[in-house]
Design a protein around this motif. Structure first.
Motif, PDB file in Angstrom:
ATOM      1  N   CYS A   1     -10.105  -5.879   4.495  1.00 13.79           N
ATOM      2  CA  CYS A   1      -8.806  -5.196   4.922  1.00 13.79           C
ATOM      3  C   CYS A   1      -7.890  -5.513   6.201  1.00 13.79           C
ATOM      4  CB  CYS A   1      -9.215  -3.072   4.288  1.00 13.79           C
ATOM      5  SG  CYS A   1      -9.242  -2.707   3.696  1.00 13.79           S
ATOM      6  N   LEU A   2      -8.714  -5.735   6.826  1.00 15.29           N
ATOM      7  CA  LEU A   2      -8.457  -5.984   8.062  1.00 15.29           C
ATOM      8  C   LEU A   2      -8.561  -7.888   7.835  1.00 15.29           C
ATOM      9  CD1 LEU A   2     -10.660  -4.090  11.575  1.00 15.29           C
ATOM     10  CD2 LEU A   2      -7.540  -3.661  10.096  1.00 15.29           C
ATOM     11  N   GLN A   3      -8.315  -8.285   6.951  1.00 16.85           N
ATOM     12  CA  GLN A   3      -8.490  -9.691   7.421  1.00 16.85           C
ATOM     13  C   GLN A   3      -7.352 -10.185   5.789  1.00 16.85           C
ATOM     14  OE1 GLN A   3     -12.100 -11.660   5.017  1.00 16.85           O
ATOM     15  NE2 GLN A   3     -11.274 -13.695   4.687  1.00 16.85           N
ATOM     16  N   HIS A   4      -7.121  -9.245   5.132  1.00 14.32           N
ATOM     17  CA  HIS A   4      -6.136  -9.235   4.795  1.00 14.32           C
ATOM     18  C   HIS A   4      -4.410  -9.048   5.265  1.00 14.32           C
ATOM     19  CE1 HIS A   4      -2.907  -7.392   1.362  1.00 14.32           C
ATOM     20  NE2 HIS A   4      -3.041  -8.373   0.548  1.00 14.32           N
ATOM     21  N   GLN A   5      -4.850  -7.664   6.103  1.00 10.09           N
ATOM     22  CA  GLN A   5      -3.528  -7.968   7.090  1.00 10.09           C
ATOM     23  C   GLN A   5      -3.871  -8.679   8.249  1.00 10.09           C
ATOM     24  OE1 GLN A   5      -4.494  -3.878   9.433  1.00 10.09           O
ATOM     25  NE2 GLN A   5      -4.020  -2.735   7.344  1.00 10.09           N
ATOM     26  N   ALA A   6      -4.237  -9.442   8.497  1.00 12.53           N
ATOM     27  CA  ALA A   6      -3.903 -10.618   8.921  1.00 12.53           C
ATOM     28  C   ALA A   6      -3.698 -11.805   8.715  1.00 12.53           C
ATOM     29  CB  ALA A   6      -5.234 -10.415  10.374  1.00 12.53           C
ATOM     30  N   GLY A   7      -3.466 -12.174   6.957  1.00 12.62           N
ATOM     31  CA  GLY A   7      -2.341 -12.606   6.406  1.00 12.62           C
ATOM     32  C   GLY A   7      -3.742 -14.447   6.044  1.00 12.62           C
ATOM     33  N   ALA A   8      -5.353 -14.155   6.165  1.00 14.59           N
ATOM     34  CA  ALA A   8      -6.176 -14.589   6.478  1.00 14.59           C
ATOM     35  C   ALA A   8      -6.881 -14.909   4.643  1.00 14.59           C
ATOM     36  CB  ALA A   8      -6.824 -14.033   7.229  1.00 14.59           C
ATOM     37  N   VAL A   9      -6.048 -14.438   3.363  1.00 18.01           N
ATOM     38  CA  VAL A   9      -6.693 -14.416   2.344  1.00 18.01           C
ATOM     39  C   VAL A   9      -5.824 -14.888   1.384  1.00 18.01           C
ATOM     40  CG1 VAL A   9      -7.776 -12.394   3.137  1.00 18.01           C
ATOM     41  CG2 VAL A   9      -5.663 -12.367   1.932  1.00 18.01           C
TER      42      VAL A   9
ATOM     43  N   LEU B   1      -9.098  -0.134  -2.424  1.00 18.61           N
ATOM     44  CA  LEU B   1     -10.659   0.295  -1.961  1.00 18.61           C
ATOM     45  C   LEU B   1     -11.024   0.740  -2.821  1.00 18.61           C
ATOM     46  CD1 LEU B   1     -12.624   0.175  -0.107  1.00 18.61           C
ATOM     47  CD2 LEU B   1     -12.021   2.267   1.205  1.00 18.61           C
ATOM     48  N   VAL B   2     -11.785   0.564  -3.453  1.00 24.07           N
ATOM     49  CA  VAL B   2     -12.837   1.336  -4.731  1.00 24.07           C
ATOM     50  C   VAL B   2     -14.255   1.715  -3.775  1.00 24.07           C
ATOM     51  CG1 VAL B   2     -14.604   1.524  -6.346  1.00 24.07           C
ATOM     52  CG2 VAL B   2     -11.861   0.463  -7.066  1.00 24.07           C
TER      53      VAL B   2
ATOM     54  N   ALA C   1      -6.796   4.054   4.508  1.00 29.55           N
ATOM     55  CA  ALA C   1      -5.104   3.241   4.932  1.00 29.55           C
ATOM     56  C   ALA C   1      -4.880   1.749   5.360  1.00 29.55           C
ATOM     57  CB  ALA C   1      -5.280   4.504   6.476  1.00 29.55           C
ATOM     58  N   ALA C   2      -6.440   1.191   5.432  1.00 30.94           N
ATOM     59  CA  ALA C   2      -5.950  -0.469   5.998  1.00 30.94           C
ATOM     60  C   ALA C   2      -5.816  -0.859   4.660  1.00 30.94           C
ATOM     61  CB  ALA C   2      -6.811  -0.914   6.674  1.00 30.94           C
TER      62      ALA C   2
ATOM     63  N   MET D   1       0.779  -0.807   7.821  1.00 31.81           N
ATOM     64  CA  MET D   1       0.158   0.230   9.262  1.00 31.81           C
ATOM     65  C   MET D   1       1.411  -0.002  10.415  1.00 31.81           C
ATOM     66  SD  MET D   1      -3.722  -0.694  11.183  1.00 31.81           S
ATOM     67  CE  MET D   1      -4.748  -0.492  10.397  1.00 31.81           C
ATOM     68  N   THR D   2       1.193   1.431  11.107  1.00 34.28           N
ATOM     69  CA  THR D   2       2.112   1.379  11.800  1.00 34.28           C
ATOM     70  C   THR D   2       1.935   1.247  13.405  1.00 34.28           C
ATOM     71  OG1 THR D   2       0.762   3.595  12.539  1.00 34.28           O
ATOM     72  CG2 THR D   2       2.250   3.945  10.351  1.00 34.28           C
ATOM     73  N   SER D   3       2.473   1.235  14.024  1.00 31.65           N
ATOM     74  CA  SER D   3       2.100   0.287  15.373  1.00 31.65           C
ATOM     75  C   SER D   3       1.062   1.117  16.531  1.00 31.65           C
ATOM     76  CB  SER D   3       3.610   0.429  16.656  1.00 31.65           C
ATOM     77  OG  SER D   3       3.897   1.383  16.501  1.00 31.65           O
ATOM     78  N   ALA D   4       1.286   2.748  16.096  1.00 33.77           N
ATOM     79  CA  ALA D   4      -0.580   3.338  16.069  1.00 33.77           C
ATOM     80  C   ALA D   4      -1.692   2.788  16.174  1.00 33.77           C
ATOM     81  CB  ALA D   4       0.055   4.581  16.247  1.00 33.77           C
ATOM     82  N   HIS D   5      -1.869   1.964  14.724  1.00 37.25           N
ATOM     83  CA  HIS D   5      -3.089   1.520  14.527  1.00 37.25           C
ATOM     84  C   HIS D   5      -3.071   0.215  14.640  1.00 37.25           C
ATOM     85  CE1 HIS D   5      -2.345   5.279  12.094  1.00 37.25           C
ATOM     86  NE2 HIS D   5      -3.953   5.609  12.254  1.00 37.25           N
ATOM     87  N   LYS D   6      -1.947  -0.445  15.640  1.00 34.07           N
ATOM     88  CA  LYS D   6      -2.331  -1.701  16.039  1.00 34.07           C
ATOM     89  C   LYS D   6      -3.645  -2.242  16.666  1.00 34.07           C
ATOM     90  CE  LYS D   6       2.246  -3.317  15.733  1.00 34.07           C
ATOM     91  NZ  LYS D   6       3.628  -3.605  16.508  1.00 34.07           N
TER      92      LYS D   6
END
Length: 213
Positions: free
Chosen positions: A101-109, A117-118, A140-141, A1-6
């Motif tokens: 998806c945000l949980q995955h991005q946070a490295g908490a998986v 995504l389906v 996108a996430a 995710m780009t900085s614009a979407h933090k």
């Protein structure tokens, strides 16, 4: 995710809607510290993580031979922890999928690898523009996305009756103007297309892991 979407980690923040904020620990899905309980047999290549009840995981599990239900948790203890998040194409489903998806991005998986995504159609009608835009954000996430079209026959068919996709699956030839085969006789096109692409993504991730090791 780009900085614009933090995104901020505080869900109470007024800067973004709550559904856009990174999930707190209490809102995260659990991470399996042992292999996901399942019937004996070949271990799946793809795990289906339902974002909510009624997402369509049981149906996809029946139709996708290489896939299995992760039972609403991240399969970190399995040999091939490759996950697709499954959600119905409605606001609540997409919100729940976005949190995963945000949980995955946070490295908490626990080291699981999110393939994408389906989404599964919730009605035969074309979704509202606002819903389609929300799906784009979640996709996108997730990094990649696939969609399963509305299949009315699924309302009157049980999962064990459905045709199954395997990596060597070949769709039957349908004559022009002929009625498409029932999902008990052939895998519906959107289901088969998604299966092939998801399986390909999982195979690529697996090759990457074995190369590094």
């Amino acid at each position: 995710m780009t900085s614009a979407h933090k995104l901020p980690s505080d869900r109470s923040s007024n800067s973004v809607p709550g559904w856009l904020a990174a999930p707190t620990e209490g809102d995260r899905s659990p991470v399996w510290d042992t292999p996901v309980p399942r019937p004996a047999g070949r271990a799946p290549v793809i795990w289906l993580l339902g974002a909510h009840g009624g997402a369509g995981v049981s149906t996809l599990e029946s139709m996708w031979a290489p896939a299995a239900d992760s039972r609403r948790g991240w399969p970190a203890a399995d040999a091939a922890p490759f996950v697709v998040v499954v959600a119905r194409m409605h606001a609540a489903g997409l919100d729940a999928a976005h949190r995963l998806c945000l949980q995955h991005q946070a490295g908490a998986v626990g080291g699981c690898s999110l393939l994408g995504l389906v989404t599964v159609a919730a009605t035969p009608d074309k979704p509202a523009l606002s819903l389609s835009r929300r799906r784009e954000l979640v996709a996108a996430a997730a990094g990649a996305s696939w969609h399963i079209d509305w299949i009315p026959e699924l309302l009157t068919t049980t999962p064990p009756e459905l045709a199954t996709w395997t990596p060597n699956y070949t769709a039957p030839v349908v004559k022009r103007f002929a009625r498409p085969p029932a999902p008990t006789d052939a895998v519906p096109p959107s289901v088969a297309t998604a299966a092939a692409e998801v399986f390909g993504a999982a195979a690529e991730r697996w090759r990457g892991r074995t190369t590094k090791s």
